[in-house]
Design a protein around this motif. Structure first.
Motif, mmCIF file in Angstrom:
data_model
loop_
_atom_site.group_PDB
_atom_site.id
_atom_site.type_symbol
_atom_site.label_atom_id
_atom_site.label_comp_id
_atom_site.label_asym_id
_atom_site.label_seq_id
_atom_site.Cartn_x
_atom_site.Cartn_y
_atom_site.Cartn_z
ATOM 1 N N PHE A 186 0.837 -1.192 0.000
ATOM 2 C CA PHE A 186 0.000 0.000 0.000
ATOM 3 C C PHE A 186 0.876 1.248 0.000
ATOM 4 N N SER A 187 0.410 2.259 -0.694
ATOM 5 C CA SER A 187 1.150 3.513 -0.694
ATOM 6 C C SER A 187 1.069 4.156 0.681
ATOM 7 N N ARG A 188 1.938 5.119 0.946
ATOM 8 C CA ARG A 188 1.936 5.800 2.232
ATOM 9 C C ARG A 188 0.612 6.511 2.461
ATOM 10 N N LEU A 189 0.048 7.108 1.395
ATOM 11 C CA LEU A 189 -1.235 7.786 1.529
ATOM 12 C C LEU A 189 -2.346 6.797 1.865
ATOM 13 N N GLU A 190 -2.348 5.637 1.204
ATOM 14 C CA GLU A 190 -3.359 4.618 1.499
ATOM 15 C C GLU A 190 -3.241 4.129 2.933
ATOM 16 N N GLN A 191 -2.030 3.961 3.406
ATOM 17 C CA GLN A 191 -1.825 3.524 4.779
ATOM 18 C C GLN A 191 -2.321 4.585 5.769
ATOM 19 N N LEU A 192 -2.053 5.858 5.452
ATOM 20 C CA LEU A 192 -2.517 6.933 6.321
ATOM 21 C C LEU A 192 -4.041 7.023 6.332
#
Length: 214
Positions: A186-192
């Protein structure tokens, strides 16, 4: 409350079920005996209803585990931060959480895609680690299945295969990569976004403030 605790230990037994009628019959003339039993949860006693145990009927409860021996002198002092959640506060939390389970996103009345069960929402207490290292307990909305661990989950391979067959070539290529690697990065944005979505409202408000959203 002390008498109810002794009744659960001596007459019901850990792991066994009982009915509300049996509880009331054991304490004739005692007002609000149901509430007195619920108070035991503040002292570490686990007494499940069908909200926590899908195998129970609405009139049944299960004495899962005994907690503090409240019948002993000095052991029945209510612990701080464990007061019951009132109906008004319950409605407020559910409204703040968008009338949805913050763990899986389902809304009340929607049917789980892999069962014929409709979702019901309830309030859970969740520990939150604050930036200063303090650990606090905040309230959050969850559906019954997320609270009890999805014991009614049924895997539907046919549905999975059908939906996979309907993917576009690009989507199929992406899915194949995940399957081959046996993981999805998952991208960092998706994780956030996932982390934000699962926070209680009080903590979600902190991030909105940091982002300048009020």
């Amino acid at each position: 409350m002390k008498r109810v605790a002794l009744w659960l230990v001596s007459e019901v037994g850990e792991g066994e079920t009982f009915t509300k009628e049996a509880l009331r019959e054991a304490f004739p003339g005692v007002s609000q005996v149901d509430r007195r039993m619920r108070d035991l949860r503040d002292f570490g006693w686990r007494i499940n209803t069908n909200r926590e145990d899908a195998g129970l009927d609405s009139h049944e409860q299960r004495f899962v585990e005994r907690g503090d021996p409240v019948w002993e002198p000095g052991r029945a002092t209510r612990k701080s931060g464990t007061t019951a959640i009132g109906a008004g506060r319950r409605r407020e939390v559910i409204e703040q959480d968008g009338h949805m389970c913050r763990s899986c996103g389902i809304v009340p009345g929607d049917v789980y895609p892999d069962t014929d069960q409709a979702a019901q929402l309830d309030i859970a207490r969740r520990e939150v680690l604050k930036p200063d290292g303090a650990k606090v307990t905040e309230m959050i909305t969850e559906c019954k299945r997320c609270r009890i661990g999805g014991r009614a989950l049924v895997a539907d391979l046919g549905r999975v295969l059908k939906e996979a067959a309907a993917l576009s070539s690009i989507e199929r290529e992406v899915l194949s990569g995940w399957v081959k690697a046996n993981e999805r990065q998952f991208s960092r944005l998706e994780q956030l976004w996932s982390a934000y979505r699962s926070l209680p409202e009080e903590s979600r408000a902190r991030l909105r403030h940091e982002l300048g959203l009020g």
